[in-house]
Scaffold this active site. Structure first.
Site, short mmCIF file in Angstrom:
data_model
loop_
_atom_site.label_atom_id
_atom_site.label_comp_id
_atom_site.label_asym_id
_atom_site.label_seq_id
_atom_site.Cartn_x
_atom_site.Cartn_y
_atom_site.Cartn_z
N CYS A 120 0.80 -1.20 -0.53
CA CYS A 120 0.04 -0.11 0.15
C CYS A 120 0.56 1.55 -0.10
O CYS A 120 0.49 2.51 -0.40
CB CYS A 120 -0.77 0.07 0.85
SG CYS A 120 -2.71 -1.19 0.86
N TYR A 149 -3.48 4.50 5.55
CA TYR A 149 -2.57 3.23 6.68
C TYR A 149 -1.11 3.19 5.33
O TYR A 149 0.14 3.06 5.68
CB TYR A 149 -3.20 2.10 5.66
CG TYR A 149 -2.35 0.82 5.64
CD1 TYR A 149 -2.56 0.18 7.05
CD2 TYR A 149 -2.43 -0.08 5.01
CE1 TYR A 149 -1.79 -1.19 6.65
CE2 TYR A 149 -1.18 -1.34 4.64
CZ TYR A 149 -1.58 -1.47 5.88
OH TYR A 149 -1.43 -3.05 5.89
N LYS A 200 -18.79 -15.58 0.99
CA LYS A 200 -19.71 -15.41 0.53
C LYS A 200 -20.28 -16.28 -0.25
O LYS A 200 -21.37 -16.99 -0.82
CB LYS A 200 -20.14 -14.59 -0.70
CG LYS A 200 -19.35 -12.66 0.16
CD LYS A 200 -19.61 -11.25 -1.09
CE LYS A 200 -18.95 -10.38 0.25
NZ LYS A 200 -18.35 -9.17 -0.84
P1 NAD Z 1 -4.02 -8.71 11.73
O1 NAD Z 1 -4.73 -6.97 12.56
O2 NAD Z 1 -4.82 -9.72 11.74
O3 NAD Z 1 -2.22 -8.14 12.95
C1 NAD Z 1 -2.08 -7.73 13.45
C2 NAD Z 1 -2.24 -7.25 14.72
O4 NAD Z 1 -1.98 -6.43 15.16
C3 NAD Z 1 -3.75 -7.61 15.63
O5 NAD Z 1 -4.06 -9.07 16.25
C4 NAD Z 1 -4.44 -6.46 16.75
O6 NAD Z 1 -4.61 -6.50 17.86
C5 NAD Z 1 -2.75 -6.31 16.62
N1 NAD Z 1 -2.48 -5.04 17.33
C6 NAD Z 1 -3.21 -3.83 17.04
N2 NAD Z 1 -2.88 -2.64 17.68
C7 NAD Z 1 -2.00 -3.12 18.71
C8 NAD Z 1 -1.76 -2.30 19.64
N3 NAD Z 1 -2.01 -1.21 19.96
N4 NAD Z 1 -1.10 -3.09 20.63
C9 NAD Z 1 -0.88 -4.68 20.35
N5 NAD Z 1 -0.86 -5.25 19.57
C10 NAD Z 1 -2.31 -4.49 18.56
O7 NAD Z 1 -3.01 -8.71 10.90
P2 NAD Z 1 -2.26 -9.20 10.14
O8 NAD Z 1 -2.74 -9.25 8.43
O9 NAD Z 1 -1.57 -10.45 10.69
O10 NAD Z 1 -0.63 -8.24 9.60
C11 NAD Z 1 0.59 -8.25 10.49
C12 NAD Z 1 1.28 -6.82 9.83
O11 NAD Z 1 1.64 -7.26 7.71
C13 NAD Z 1 0.15 -5.70 9.29
O12 NAD Z 1 1.53 -4.85 10.28
C14 NAD Z 1 0.21 -5.40 8.28
O13 NAD Z 1 -0.30 -4.20 8.31
C15 NAD Z 1 1.16 -6.01 7.66
N6 NAD Z 1 0.46 -6.47 6.04
C16 NAD Z 1 -0.42 -7.31 6.04
C17 NAD Z 1 -1.14 -7.51 4.96
C18 NAD Z 1 -2.00 -9.06 4.76
O14 NAD Z 1 -2.40 -8.92 3.56
N7 NAD Z 1 -3.17 -9.37 5.33
C19 NAD Z 1 -0.20 -6.86 3.59
C20 NAD Z 1 0.82 -5.86 3.82
C21 NAD Z 1 1.11 -5.81 5.12
#
Ligand code: NAD
Length: 323
Positions: A120, A149, A200
């Site tokens: 992103c 984001y 879905k």
């Molecule tokens: P997710 O939302 O499942 O996991 C993120 C976790 O961070 C959640 O469990 C949430 O509770 C925790 N979190 C948020 N705020 C918090 C806080 N203040 N203190 C403690 N924990 C906190 O997301 P994901 O899909 O597992 O993604 C993991 C990482 O990878 C993220 O940084 C995301 O931006 C990045 N990412 C994911 C994708 C994807 O497709 N899943 C793509 C690009 C980047």
């Protein structure tokens, strides 16, 4: 025994990462606001707490780790990050977490620190043609991500690189492209396109239509969680700090994605296109740099991960609908 800290261990990728680190023989500490939703955590120790609190970050990182994996973020699919309604929270929470964790890693001299950035961050103007998006790592400037984001991820990448330069912290930065798989969020507003479409399709009865946001001609690539973990470990083991794309180069339209899930489910349905939050028109991983630096890139076909994910979500839907 090597010690690893996984921030965001209650989330989708963090939970899988803890499991994979345990299989590799690591002692793991997980930290998150919440426990994993669909399985118990395999972490040796799980701290439930808020990483926007610098005192908590200092306490946790102060336990001493060879490797820190920072995946915690205020995060969701298009319905969460493209509406504008969550922008201030996304910027504030995720930037605070990254600043706190980095400072704690500097103070306590943590070993390697992994940061999960995102596709992103890439400029909107390079992703207008759905058939020919440009997402090579060096195309990021002049910056114009299409969401707050993305701006937060880009800002945080810079902070990680500055800590490397000024304090010699060993950082590794990956830009994930749409990671999907079992044990991920599949309803409630934070789910992403593959999980939403699997849900879905699982609920689709003969004569129903599958709702798609936009005309469905927007393109993306999707990477199965197993290959994402492989990429993280290869990057951590290498001398390359990144940023590097970890994503699939198998680009599909959202209409095609729906079609593939329907065929995995052995169902037929028409697609109904509705207005909704969309993101960029086209996006695909560019894997030239990962091949050059790590001698590896993801190559599994999308259908393999999709089939596993669909069957897991269909099972979840069945259990929920029977309650
Ligand atoms: P997710 O939302 O499942 O996991 C993120 C976790 O961070 C959640 O469990 C949430 O509770 C925790 N979190 C948020 N705020 C918090 C806080 N203040 N203190 C403690 N924990 C906190 O997301 P994901 O899909 O597992 O993604 C993991 C990482 O990878 C993220 O940084 C995301 O931006 C990045 N990412 C994911 C994708 C994807 O497709 N899943 C793509 C690009 C980047």
């Amino acid at each position: 025994m090597k010690k690893a800290l996984v921030c965001g261990a209650g989330g989708f990728i963090g939970n899988h990462l803890v499991n994979a680190l345990k299989l590799k023989g690591y002692w793991t500490t997980g930290v998150d606001l919440k426990l994993p939703e669909f399985s118990t955590s395999c972490a040796d120790e799980f701290v439930q707490g808020d990483l926007t609190d610098p005192i908590l970050c200092n306490e946790v990182v102060g336990k001493g780790f060879d490797e820190v994996y920072q995946l915690a973020a205020d995060m969701g699919g298009a319905g969460f990050i493209f509406t504008g309604e969550n922008d201030a929270a996304i910027l504030h929470n995720s930037a605070s977490i990254n600043l706190n964790i980095l400072e704690a890693c500097r103070i306590h001299r943590a070993g390697k620190v992994f940061f999960s950035s995102s596709a992103c961050i890439y400029p909107d103007y390079n992703q207008l043609d759905p058939n020919n998006p440009k997402c090579s790592e060096d195309s990021v400037y002049p910056a114009q991500p299409d969401s707050e984001y993305g701006w937060e991820k880009l800002f945080s990448e810079r902070v990680y690189l500055a800590y490397k330069k000024q304090y010699d912290l060993q950082v590794r930065i990956a830009r994930f492209h749409n990671i999907f798989g079992e044990l991920g969020c599949w309803e409630g507003g934070r789910e992403k396109a593959p999980a939403a479409l699997c849900r879905k399709v699982a609920r689709c009865q003969p004569g129903d239509q599958i709702e798609i946001w936009g005309d469905g001609l927007q393109t993306r690539s999707f990477l199965y969680i197993g290959e994402c973990l492989e990429g993280i470990f290869r990057l951590m083991e290498s001398d390359f700090c990144g940023p590097v794309n970890i994503g699939s180069e198998e680009m599909v339209t959202i209409n095609e994605l729906a079609g593939r899930i329907l065929s995995i489910a052995e169902k037929e349905a028409d697609l109904r296109h509705l207005p909704g939050p969309l993101g960029v028109r086209g996006r695909n991983s560019d894997n030239a740099l990962i091949k050059q630096t790590l001698g590896w890139s993801p190559n599994q076909s999308l259908d393999i991960g999709l089939a596993k994910t669909y069957h897991w979500i269909a099972d979840q839907v069945k259990k929920k609908d029977q309650q």
